[in-house]
Design an enzyme around this catalytic site. Structure first.
Site, PDB file in Angstrom:
ATOM      1  N   ASP A 121       0.766  -1.409   0.241  1.00 45.66           N
ATOM      2  CA  ASP A 121      -0.084   0.215  -0.273  1.00 45.66           C
ATOM      3  C   ASP A 121       0.795   1.296   0.075  1.00 45.66           C
ATOM      4  O   ASP A 121       2.103   1.503   1.194  1.00 45.66           O
ATOM      5  CB  ASP A 121      -1.153  -0.246   1.154  1.00 45.66           C
ATOM      6  CG  ASP A 121      -2.118  -0.655   1.041  1.00 45.66           C
ATOM      7  OD1 ASP A 121      -2.077  -1.744   0.148  1.00 45.66           O
ATOM      8  OD2 ASP A 121      -2.823  -1.139   1.986  1.00 45.66           O
TER       9      ASP A 121
ATOM     10  N   LYS B 151      -6.355   3.259  -3.885  1.00 50.42           N
ATOM     11  CA  LYS B 151      -6.667   2.936  -1.311  1.00 50.42           C
ATOM     12  C   LYS B 151      -6.981   4.733  -1.505  1.00 50.42           C
ATOM     13  O   LYS B 151      -6.772   5.783  -2.013  1.00 50.42           O
ATOM     14  CB  LYS B 151      -5.290   2.708  -1.182  1.00 50.42           C
ATOM     15  CG  LYS B 151      -6.338   2.439  -0.262  1.00 50.42           C
ATOM     16  CD  LYS B 151      -5.162   2.371   1.241  1.00 50.42           C
ATOM     17  CE  LYS B 151      -5.317   1.878   2.693  1.00 50.42           C
ATOM     18  NZ  LYS B 151      -4.448   1.347   3.458  1.00 50.42           N
TER      19      LYS B 151
ATOM     20  N   LYS C 175      -9.667  -0.077  -2.535  1.00 48.70           N
ATOM     21  CA  LYS C 175     -10.157   0.100  -1.692  1.00 48.70           C
ATOM     22  C   LYS C 175     -10.418   0.964  -0.810  1.00 48.70           C
ATOM     23  O   LYS C 175      -9.313   2.753  -1.265  1.00 48.70           O
ATOM     24  CB  LYS C 175      -8.027  -0.184  -1.067  1.00 48.70           C
ATOM     25  CG  LYS C 175      -8.240  -0.700   0.054  1.00 48.70           C
ATOM     26  CD  LYS C 175      -6.928  -1.092   0.847  1.00 48.70           C
ATOM     27  CE  LYS C 175      -7.014  -1.230   2.664  1.00 48.70           C
ATOM     28  NZ  LYS C 175      -5.278  -1.308   2.634  1.00 48.70           N
TER      29      LYS C 175
END
EC number: 4.1.2.4
Length: 226
Positions: free
Chosen positions: A84, A146, A188
């Site tokens: 991430d 994300k 996400k």
């Protein structure tokens, strides 16, 4: 729903013992991934078998030089299945798009084919900034947009009229842009997802079904979504 959950323990004050216990919880619950800070990657790796290891890169500010970010991503890709990566937020806010593009292409390219989720930090972005950044994320070869680190500053976000927590409306807007542009990106959502009702509303708003290669939910309280 737990098969869509990235269980994250990222607070700076957490101990090694708490991170280890988190790994055991992740395995017990059967979440998609267990997400930790880089210092814990080697400790956690042998504790996970059915759950993927996710490690954050340049979290939570996205403020390291590109060479350092790419080097870290390359090293972590030897251990973790997923990364991430925080977008270079300062460069985004400066609208230095060529630099943002070079950075993300370099970092994703250094990630050895691992699943990369680029954290765009939605609370800090204007519409113009977010859509330009989405385009660059897609161009970089990353796998997910994300939404947030979960560490965004509420005072700054409120000046832009943005919530700091995940909402179905924001999830729907990201997914809509991905569809319209024909991108093969997942979504996400992270930040403030603490109930099954919230999670279900976000999944439905994204509209990609319950495929963990297209939908993830980040939370520090996965048991609440069980």
């Amino acid at each position: 729903m737990l098969h869509l959950v990235d269980f994250a323990l990222l607070k700076p004050y957490l101990t090694v013992e708490e991170i280890v216990e988190g790994a055991r919880k992740a395995e017990r619950l059967g979440v998609a991934a267990y997400c930790v800070n880089p210092v814990y990657a080697a400790v956690v790796r042998p504790l996970l078998s059915r759950v993927k290891l996710c490690v954050v890169v340049d979290f939570p500010f996205g403020a390291l030089p590109t060479a350092a970010r790419a080097s870290l991503a390359s090293k972590l890709a030897e251990i973790a299945e997923e990364l991430d990566v925080v977008a270079p937020i300062g460069l985004v806010k400066s609208r230095r798009w060529a630099d943002v593009r070079r950075d993300l292409i370099s970092v994703v390219g250094a990630s050895g084919g691992r699943v990369v989720k680029v954290i765009v930090e939605e609370p800090y972005l204007t519409d113009e900034e977010r859509y330009r950044l989405y385009d660059i994320v897609a161009e970089s070869g990353a796998h997910f947009i994300k939404s947030s680190t979960g560490f965004a500053e509420e005072a700054y976000a409120s000046r832009l009229g943005n919530p700091v927590h995940s909402t179905p409306e924001r999830a729907a807007a990201i997914a809509k842009y991905i569809r319209e542009r024909g991108y093969k990106l997942g979504v996400k959502m992270a930040g403030g997802i603490r109930t099954k009702e919230q999670a279900r509303a976000i999944i439905e708003a994204i509209g990609f079904g319950e495929d963990p290669t297209r939908v993830r939910l980040g939370t520090s309280t996965p048991e609440a979504l069980a």
